[in-house]
Design a protein around this motif. Sequence first.
Motif, mmCIF file in Angstrom:
data_model
loop_
_atom_site.group_PDB
_atom_site.id
_atom_site.type_symbol
_atom_site.label_atom_id
_atom_site.label_comp_id
_atom_site.label_asym_id
_atom_site.label_seq_id
_atom_site.Cartn_x
_atom_site.Cartn_y
_atom_site.Cartn_z
ATOM 1 N N UNK A 19 5.703 -11.030 -8.536
ATOM 2 C CA UNK A 19 5.252 -11.340 -7.186
ATOM 3 C C UNK A 19 4.482 -10.171 -6.587
ATOM 4 N N UNK A 20 4.855 -8.945 -6.955
ATOM 5 C CA UNK A 20 4.045 -7.800 -6.531
ATOM 6 C C UNK A 20 2.631 -7.908 -7.097
ATOM 7 N N UNK A 21 2.547 -8.324 -8.339
ATOM 8 C CA UNK A 21 1.238 -8.493 -8.958
ATOM 9 C C UNK A 21 0.471 -9.614 -8.272
ATOM 10 N N UNK A 22 1.143 -10.733 -7.972
ATOM 11 C CA UNK A 22 0.487 -11.851 -7.292
ATOM 12 C C UNK A 22 -0.039 -11.428 -5.928
ATOM 13 N N UNK A 23 0.736 -10.610 -5.217
ATOM 14 C CA UNK A 23 0.305 -10.131 -3.910
ATOM 15 C C UNK A 23 -0.942 -9.263 -4.040
ATOM 16 N N UNK A 24 -0.939 -8.378 -5.044
ATOM 17 C CA UNK A 24 -2.092 -7.514 -5.252
ATOM 18 C C UNK A 24 -3.335 -8.328 -5.591
ATOM 19 N N UNK A 25 -3.177 -9.362 -6.422
ATOM 20 C CA UNK A 25 -4.311 -10.218 -6.783
ATOM 21 C C UNK A 25 -4.902 -10.866 -5.531
ATOM 22 N N UNK A 26 -4.042 -11.373 -4.653
ATOM 23 C CA UNK A 26 -4.529 -12.017 -3.435
ATOM 24 C C UNK A 26 -5.156 -11.011 -2.482
ATOM 25 N N UNK A 27 -4.644 -9.785 -2.472
ATOM 26 C CA UNK A 27 -5.254 -8.747 -1.633
ATOM 27 C C UNK A 27 -6.669 -8.433 -2.102
ATOM 28 N N UNK A 28 -6.851 -8.362 -3.407
ATOM 29 C CA UNK A 28 -8.185 -8.125 -3.945
ATOM 30 C C UNK A 28 -9.093 -9.303 -3.638
ATOM 31 N N UNK A 29 -8.541 -10.508 -3.697
ATOM 32 C CA UNK A 29 -9.320 -11.712 -3.430
ATOM 33 C C UNK A 29 -9.770 -11.772 -1.979
ATOM 34 N N UNK A 30 -8.868 -11.420 -1.049
ATOM 35 C CA UNK A 30 -9.205 -11.505 0.370
ATOM 36 C C UNK A 30 -8.301 -10.564 1.154
ATOM 37 N N UNK A 31 -8.706 -9.304 1.269
ATOM 38 C CA UNK A 31 -7.906 -8.320 1.990
ATOM 39 C C UNK A 31 -7.809 -8.642 3.477
ATOM 40 N N UNK A 32 -8.812 -9.325 4.028
ATOM 41 C CA UNK A 32 -8.802 -9.605 5.472
ATOM 42 C C UNK A 32 -7.607 -10.444 5.867
ATOM 43 N N UNK A 33 -7.275 -11.466 5.071
ATOM 44 C CA UNK A 33 -6.170 -12.342 5.438
ATOM 45 C C UNK A 33 -4.853 -11.917 4.819
ATOM 46 N N UNK A 34 -4.892 -11.110 3.740
ATOM 47 C CA UNK A 34 -3.648 -10.636 3.140
ATOM 48 C C UNK A 34 -3.136 -9.407 3.879
ATOM 49 N N UNK A 35 -4.015 -8.452 4.148
ATOM 50 C CA UNK A 35 -3.682 -7.350 5.044
ATOM 51 C C UNK A 35 -2.944 -6.187 4.421
ATOM 52 N N UNK A 36 -2.572 -6.260 3.133
ATOM 53 C CA UNK A 36 -1.869 -5.173 2.462
ATOM 54 C C UNK A 36 -2.046 -5.363 0.970
ATOM 55 N N UNK A 37 -1.581 -4.383 0.196
ATOM 56 C CA UNK A 37 -1.676 -4.497 -1.259
ATOM 57 C C UNK A 37 -0.304 -4.665 -1.903
ATOM 58 N N UNK A 38 0.761 -4.717 -1.089
ATOM 59 C CA UNK A 38 2.108 -4.912 -1.618
ATOM 60 C C UNK A 38 2.947 -5.635 -0.582
ATOM 61 N N UNK A 39 3.956 -6.400 -1.027
ATOM 62 C CA UNK A 39 4.832 -7.087 -0.077
ATOM 63 C C UNK A 39 5.629 -6.092 0.765
ATOM 64 N N UNK A 40 6.186 -6.591 1.867
ATOM 65 C CA UNK A 40 7.040 -5.753 2.712
ATOM 66 C C UNK A 40 8.260 -5.296 1.926
ATOM 67 N N UNK A 41 8.659 -4.032 2.123
ATOM 68 C CA UNK A 41 9.834 -3.500 1.459
ATOM 69 C C UNK A 41 11.116 -3.947 2.137
ATOM 70 N N UNK A 137 10.572 -15.934 16.068
ATOM 71 C CA UNK A 137 9.387 -16.009 15.208
ATOM 72 C C UNK A 137 9.234 -14.660 14.531
ATOM 73 N N UNK A 138 9.153 -14.674 13.214
ATOM 74 C CA UNK A 138 8.920 -13.466 12.417
ATOM 75 C C UNK A 138 7.490 -13.538 11.906
ATOM 76 N N UNK A 139 6.656 -12.609 12.325
ATOM 77 C CA UNK A 139 5.235 -12.647 11.980
ATOM 78 C C UNK A 139 4.884 -11.558 10.982
ATOM 79 N N UNK A 140 4.258 -11.972 9.884
ATOM 80 C CA UNK A 140 3.719 -11.032 8.915
ATOM 81 C C UNK A 140 2.211 -11.033 8.892
ATOM 82 N N UNK A 141 1.582 -11.637 9.905
ATOM 83 C CA UNK A 141 0.129 -11.731 9.925
ATOM 84 C C UNK A 141 -0.509 -10.363 10.179
ATOM 85 N N UNK A 142 -1.587 -10.039 9.475
ATOM 86 C CA UNK A 142 -2.291 -8.761 9.689
ATOM 87 C C UNK A 142 -3.218 -8.860 10.896
ATOM 88 N N UNK A 143 -2.661 -8.746 12.083
ATOM 89 C CA UNK A 143 -3.408 -9.032 13.305
ATOM 90 C C UNK A 143 -4.636 -8.152 13.464
#
Length: 241
Positions: A19-41, A137-143
């Motif tokens: 899942x860390x790898x999946x998150x990184x792939x999506x960050x490379x695909x679209x950093x604007x909407x992913x907002x980070x390169x790794x999941x929250x710790x 409400x728990x928000x993880x959006x990269x505002x």
Amino acid sequence: MNSRTSWYDRAPHLPHPAERWAFLVEAVRDMRTTGAVAPSGPALADALTGPVRARAPRPLTVLEAGAGTGAVTRVLVPQLPPGSRLDVIDANPRFAGRLRHLVAARARRAEPAARVRVDVHHARVEQLATERRYDVIVSGLPLTNFTPGQVRTIMDRYLELLRPGGVLTYFAYLGTRPARTLLASPAAARRHRAVDAVMDAYRRRCATSCRTVWGNLPPARVWQLQRPLSAPRPTEVGAGR
């Protein structure tokens, strides 16, 4: 049971390496909407879910927005009292698919008395079609990756979705403002400053607490905002920016 399964069951709060790898792939695909390169710790996830623990043991309605690969979801679900309901939403279709698998797997492992209703939605939070109102409400959006207008729309929707007295919890990474100033284009830097100003207006009106999570990479500041008993009109907060 293989060693990987045993480790994962012993540490369900930690993201699986895949899942860390999946998150990184999506960050490379679209950093604007992913907002980070790794999941929250784990430390950040624990801080974000604090309002849920504070309101237990009564059943709760909770919304998690921008759930990604489910790093916070894993911490959140076991804390929900029986009879609670959780809506998990992400605009990324691949994240939404992974979240559905995560929720289904946890439902199979849970004791019947401990199960809560969890639904995963593939949508943006401002498009979520529901009449439900939430205690938390728990928000993880990269505002800071959005425009000021988009941030106002999202924040007004959050306030609309909260019950009176309900709590929004969200985070912002520390140290990103100087980096943005140095690396971003002048237009992007102006947009970031405008978003910061919008969020400052919401915090002045609604913030109840703020804490710094040094144990996350990168460190983050976690805010809790409470919807007033009389909800502000959208034009009352963050307007004119």
